[in-house]
Motif scaffolding. Structure first.
Motif, PDB file in Angstrom:
ATOM      1  N   TYR A  99       0.856  -1.192   0.000  1.00 31.92           N
ATOM      2  CA  TYR A  99       0.000   0.000   0.000  1.00 31.92           C
ATOM      3  C   TYR A  99       0.891   1.240   0.000  1.00 31.92           C
ATOM      4  O   TYR A  99       1.466   1.610   1.023  1.00 31.92           O
ATOM      5  CB  TYR A  99      -0.923  -0.002   1.220  1.00 31.92           C
ATOM      6  CG  TYR A  99      -2.158  -0.851   1.031  1.00 31.92           C
ATOM      7  CD1 TYR A  99      -3.310  -0.334   0.451  1.00 31.92           C
ATOM      8  CD2 TYR A  99      -2.161  -2.182   1.417  1.00 31.92           C
ATOM      9  CE1 TYR A  99      -4.436  -1.111   0.256  1.00 31.92           C
ATOM     10  CE2 TYR A  99      -3.284  -2.979   1.238  1.00 31.92           C
ATOM     11  CZ  TYR A  99      -4.413  -2.433   0.656  1.00 31.92           C
ATOM     12  OH  TYR A  99      -5.528  -3.214   0.469  1.00 31.92           O
ATOM     13  N   TYR A 100       1.024   1.834  -1.154  1.00 29.29           N
ATOM     14  CA  TYR A 100       1.809   3.067  -1.276  1.00 29.29           C
ATOM     15  C   TYR A 100       1.285   3.858  -2.471  1.00 29.29           C
ATOM     16  O   TYR A 100       0.712   3.290  -3.421  1.00 29.29           O
ATOM     17  CB  TYR A 100       3.298   2.763  -1.446  1.00 29.29           C
ATOM     18  CG  TYR A 100       3.640   1.863  -2.618  1.00 29.29           C
ATOM     19  CD1 TYR A 100       3.816   2.380  -3.905  1.00 29.29           C
ATOM     20  CD2 TYR A 100       3.786   0.488  -2.426  1.00 29.29           C
ATOM     21  CE1 TYR A 100       4.128   1.557  -4.972  1.00 29.29           C
ATOM     22  CE2 TYR A 100       4.089  -0.340  -3.492  1.00 29.29           C
ATOM     23  CZ  TYR A 100       4.275   0.193  -4.759  1.00 29.29           C
ATOM     24  OH  TYR A 100       4.573  -0.630  -5.812  1.00 29.29           O
ATOM     25  N   VAL A 101       1.468   5.173  -2.424  1.00 30.91           N
ATOM     26  CA  VAL A 101       0.998   6.040  -3.496  1.00 30.91           C
ATOM     27  C   VAL A 101       1.737   5.688  -4.784  1.00 30.91           C
ATOM     28  O   VAL A 101       2.965   5.591  -4.814  1.00 30.91           O
ATOM     29  CB  VAL A 101       1.218   7.527  -3.135  1.00 30.91           C
ATOM     30  CG1 VAL A 101       0.848   8.425  -4.310  1.00 30.91           C
ATOM     31  CG2 VAL A 101       0.398   7.889  -1.906  1.00 30.91           C
ATOM     32  N   GLY A 102       0.959   5.470  -5.837  1.00 30.94           N
ATOM     33  CA  GLY A 102       1.532   5.109  -7.120  1.00 30.94           C
ATOM     34  C   GLY A 102       1.369   3.640  -7.468  1.00 30.94           C
ATOM     35  O   GLY A 102       1.598   3.250  -8.621  1.00 30.94           O
ATOM     36  N   PHE A 103       0.962   2.815  -6.483  1.00 31.77           N
ATOM     37  CA  PHE A 103       0.757   1.396  -6.774  1.00 31.77           C
ATOM     38  C   PHE A 103      -0.385   1.234  -7.771  1.00 31.77           C
ATOM     39  O   PHE A 103      -1.450   1.840  -7.627  1.00 31.77           O
ATOM     40  CB  PHE A 103       0.434   0.618  -5.498  1.00 31.77           C
ATOM     41  CG  PHE A 103       0.171  -0.845  -5.762  1.00 31.77           C
ATOM     42  CD1 PHE A 103       1.211  -1.754  -5.781  1.00 31.77           C
ATOM     43  CD2 PHE A 103      -1.120  -1.298  -6.018  1.00 31.77           C
ATOM     44  CE1 PHE A 103       0.978  -3.093  -6.044  1.00 31.77           C
ATOM     45  CE2 PHE A 103      -1.366  -2.641  -6.273  1.00 31.77           C
ATOM     46  CZ  PHE A 103      -0.313  -3.535  -6.287  1.00 31.77           C
TER      47      PHE A 103
END
Length: 254
Positions: free
Chosen positions: A71-75
Motif C-alpha cells: 500500500y503506497y501512493v503510485g501502486f
C-alpha cells in the motif's frame, strides 16, 4: 457470469488510510480504504461505483490479500470482478470448481459424477530436496490406474502443481481432478485470472511463483472440461491416502 476488467491506482495515503481510484473504459470512482479497520467507503456516484458496491466482497478480497507494504501512493493493478459471483460457493471446499472452454463455473459435488476422477498428491522432503507424486485415475466403473513420478521441482507447492499438470498431460479427456492442494485449486480457477491481466504479478506487485508451470496448466485446461475438487489431506480418504503413500515410497526410492 460476466467479468469486468478495471484498473486500480493508489493516489493518496496517510498512515493506514488510502484513496484509491478505480476506473474502467469510461468511468472512474475514488474509494477510501483503511488497512487497519478494514473500513471501505464507496461513494455511489455512477454505474461503476454501483457495480463495485454490488460485488463488494470480491473487491474486498483483493484489498484484504494485499500485504501492508504494497500500500503506497503510485501502486497500480489491473483486476477483474465477476458480476454476481457467489463467493460463498467458491469458498465451499465441498463444491467443484470447473474450467470449461474459457469459463469458470462452480457446482455442488453432491450427485452422480459423470467424469473419471483423477486423484493427485505429492510428497516433498525439503531437507534432501527430493520429491515425488502419484496420479491415481478412477474410472466410472470403479477400476483404478496408478502412476508414480519423481518431481522435477523444488518445493511442496510446485510438486502438487506438477502432479496435476502431469495428470492432464497423461489423460486428455474431460476429468475431475481431486487434490488436497488449495494452492493448485484456487490458483488455476481464481488467482490466474488476475495474474494474466498483470503480466503475472500478484496483487502485491510481486511476480507470481511457478509462472511457466501455471501457463502449462492453463493451456491443458483449454478446450476441455476440467473439474477441480478438494479433499482434506490425512483424513482417512482412501484415494488420497493411497496417493500420499505411493508418493512417499517413490520419493524415498528416488
Amino acid at each position: 457470469m460476466r467479468a469486468k476488467q478495471m484498473h486500480l491506482e493508489i493516489i493518496e495515503g496517510t498512515d493506514k488510510k488510502f484513496a484509491i481510484i478505480i476506473s474502467d473504459e469510461s468511468r472512474q470512482v475514488v474509494v477510501t480504504y483503511d488497512t487497519s479497520s478494514k473500513e471501505l467507503q464507496i461513494p455511489l456516484i455512477n454505474e461503476l461505483a454501483e457495480f463495485i458496491r454490488r460485488n463488494e466482497s470480491q473487491f474486498r478480497g483483493i484489498l484484504h490479500n494485499k500485504k501492508s507494504e504494497s500500500y503506497y501512493v503510485g501502486f497500480r493493478l489491473d483486476f477483474s470482478i465477476i458480476d454476481g459471483k457467489d463467493i460463498s460457493k467458491f469458498k465451499d471446499r465441498n463444491n467443484i470448481i470447473i474450467r470449461e472452454k474459457g469459463k469458470v463455473l462452480v457446482e455442488s459435488a453432491v450427485g452422480k459424477n459423470r467424469l473419471p476422477e483423477v486423484y493427485t498428491d505429492a510428497s516433498y522432503d525439503e531437507r534432501v530436496e527430493k520429491g515425488a507424486f502419484c496420479v491415481l485415475r478412477k474410472e466410472l466403473d470403479g477400476s483404478y490406474e496408478a502412476r508414480e513420478f519423481v518431481c522435477e521441482c523444488q518445493d511442496s507447492n510446485s510438486a502438487e502443481l506438477e502432479a496435476v499438470i502431469r495428470a492432464l498431460e497423461i489423460y486428455e479427456d474431460d476429468l475431475r481432478i481431486i487434490t488436497d492442494s488449495q494452492y493448485v485449486r484456487k490458483g488455476i480457477t481464481e488467482w490466474i485470472i488476475h495474474w494474466k491481466l498483470n503480466d503475472w504479478h500478484t496483487a502485491n506487485g510481486t511476480k507470481a511463483k511457478n509462472i511457466d508451470m501455471w501457463k502449462r496448466l492453463d493451456r491443458l485446461c483449454e478446450n476441455r472440461r476440467v473439474e477441480f475438487g478438494y479433499v482434506k489431506a490425512h483424513n482417512n480418504h482412501f484415494e488420497n491416502e493411497y496417493c500420499d503413500l505411493m508418493a512417499r515410497i517413490k520419493r524415498e526410492e528416488g
